[in-house]
Write an enzyme that holds these catalytic residues in place. Structure first.
Site, short mmCIF file in Angstrom:
data_model
loop_
_atom_site.label_atom_id
_atom_site.label_comp_id
_atom_site.label_asym_id
_atom_site.label_seq_id
_atom_site.Cartn_x
_atom_site.Cartn_y
_atom_site.Cartn_z
N ARG A 171 12.66 68.55 37.59
CA ARG A 171 12.29 68.46 39.01
C ARG A 171 13.04 69.52 39.82
NH1 ARG A 171 10.50 65.00 43.28
NH2 ARG A 171 12.09 64.54 44.85
N HIS A 192 15.38 64.99 35.84
CA HIS A 192 15.85 65.49 37.12
C HIS A 192 16.03 67.01 37.09
CE1 HIS A 192 17.44 65.01 41.12
NE2 HIS A 192 18.57 65.62 40.81
N TYR A 251 18.96 70.54 47.54
CA TYR A 251 18.30 70.41 46.25
C TYR A 251 17.93 71.77 45.66
CZ TYR A 251 15.58 67.38 43.08
OH TYR A 251 15.11 66.68 42.01
N ARG A 300 9.38 62.57 40.25
CA ARG A 300 10.51 61.74 39.86
C ARG A 300 10.08 60.97 38.61
NH1 ARG A 300 9.99 60.90 45.55
NH2 ARG A 300 11.81 61.65 46.72
N LYS A 339 8.49 56.83 48.38
CA LYS A 339 9.42 55.85 48.93
C LYS A 339 8.97 55.42 50.32
CE LYS A 339 13.46 57.58 46.43
NZ LYS A 339 14.82 58.15 46.56
N HIS A 379 10.60 64.62 50.15
CA HIS A 379 11.84 64.41 50.90
C HIS A 379 11.52 64.14 52.37
CE1 HIS A 379 14.33 66.90 47.81
NE2 HIS A 379 14.17 65.64 47.43
#
Length: 290
Positions: free
Chosen positions: A241, A238, A273, A149, A173, A264
């Site tokens: 990615r 993006h 995705y 990212r 995250k 993820h």
């Protein structure tokens, strides 16, 4: 409502929960915009009036601001979370609208190669120009080879890179670390760039002052080289990615491995995705039937 205190308390909670800086900025902007709209409303002291005002605000965003369905979804979720944090359930009956599932078109392997190879320098460039171009080439290479990212690239610390194993430890995250890989060409670019640069910074990619780059700089830079490479598709961090994930899937990598590399938490996210075209599906099907 003492709105200022409510917002301050909520922002503290988001930081405690380790929300990213960008997410906190987005939430803050949405909450403030809604509050500014509420100033024009006179009756906000009961659930019925508040609910009516919120619906009018959504209508205002659609008609006047021409925002997307996904933005409406985000506004609904953020405002509900904000109120529920303060034990206010005025919007309990409101459901967030469905999001549109639009994905960026991925680049094919030749387009990625053209993009990275479009970053060149010549004898007329001074050392500073060469270093900048070398860094830009590295950014393109690492975004594609590692599937990072943009926020992960900007915050990438040199000590988190294992050059022998060609791996990077990424703080993902929700305090979840993951390991990503990079190829030999990217390794060469990283080592060359670090050997040439004079900035004493713990971050991998920095500006002339040694500070981390901004997302905006990287977005503009990638767009520039996409145009130089003659790529008609929209080229963004993006998209790189997405291309990384799509190419792995095309080459038979298990989707659970791709999920881990992308960071993820849900396999369903990865499945959306890494949508592939019908030609690829036919090829995989034919191989399985041989």
């Amino acid at each position: 409502f003492n709105f200022k205190e409510m917002v301050e308390d909520y922002l503290v909670e988001l930081e405690i929960r380790n929300y990213s800086t960008n997410t906190i900025k987005t939430y803050t902007s949405i909450i403030h915009s809604f509050y500014e709209y509420l100033q024009e409303e006179t009756k906000l002291y009961n659930e019925k009036d508040f609910l009516r005002s919120f619906k009018k605000y959504i209508q205002f965003l659609k008609r006047e601001k021409k925002v997307t369905q996904n933005y409406i979804y985000l506004v609904t979720v953020v405002v509900k979370k904000f109120l529920e944090f303060h034990k206010i359930y005025f919007l309990e009956e409101i459901s967030a609208p469905k999001r549109t599932k639009s994905l960026p078109k991925s680049l094919n392997e030749k387009e990625v190669e053209k993009l990275i190879n479009s970053v060149t320098w010549d004898e007329e460039d001074d050392e500073s120009q060469i270093l900048t171009k070398l860094r830009d080439k590295l950014i393109l290479a690492i975004l594609y080879s590692s599937g990072l990212r943009i926020s992960e690239l900007i915050n990438l610390i040199i000590r988190d890179i294992d050059f022998d194993e060609r791996t990077i430890r990424i703080r993902g995250k929700g305090e979840k670390d993951r390991i990503v890989l990079f190829d030999k060409n990217t390794k060469y670019l990283i080592e060359t760039y670090l050997a040439k640069r004079s900035q004493n910074s713990e971050y991998l990619v920095v500006n002339k002052k040694g500070n981390p780059l901004t997302p905006r700089y990287i977005q503009i830079m990638i767009k520039k080289y996409g145009k130089k490479a003659g790529i008609s598709k929209k080229v963004t961090p993006h998209v790189l990615r997405h291309s990384f994930a799509t190419h792995l899937l095309k080459n038979g990598v298990d989707i659970r491995v791709i999920q881990q590399l992308l960071g993820h938490s849900s396999l369903a996210t990865t499945q959306i995705y890494t949508s592939v075209d019908m030609d690829t599906i036919k090829t995989i099907y034919d191989k399985a039937k041989m």
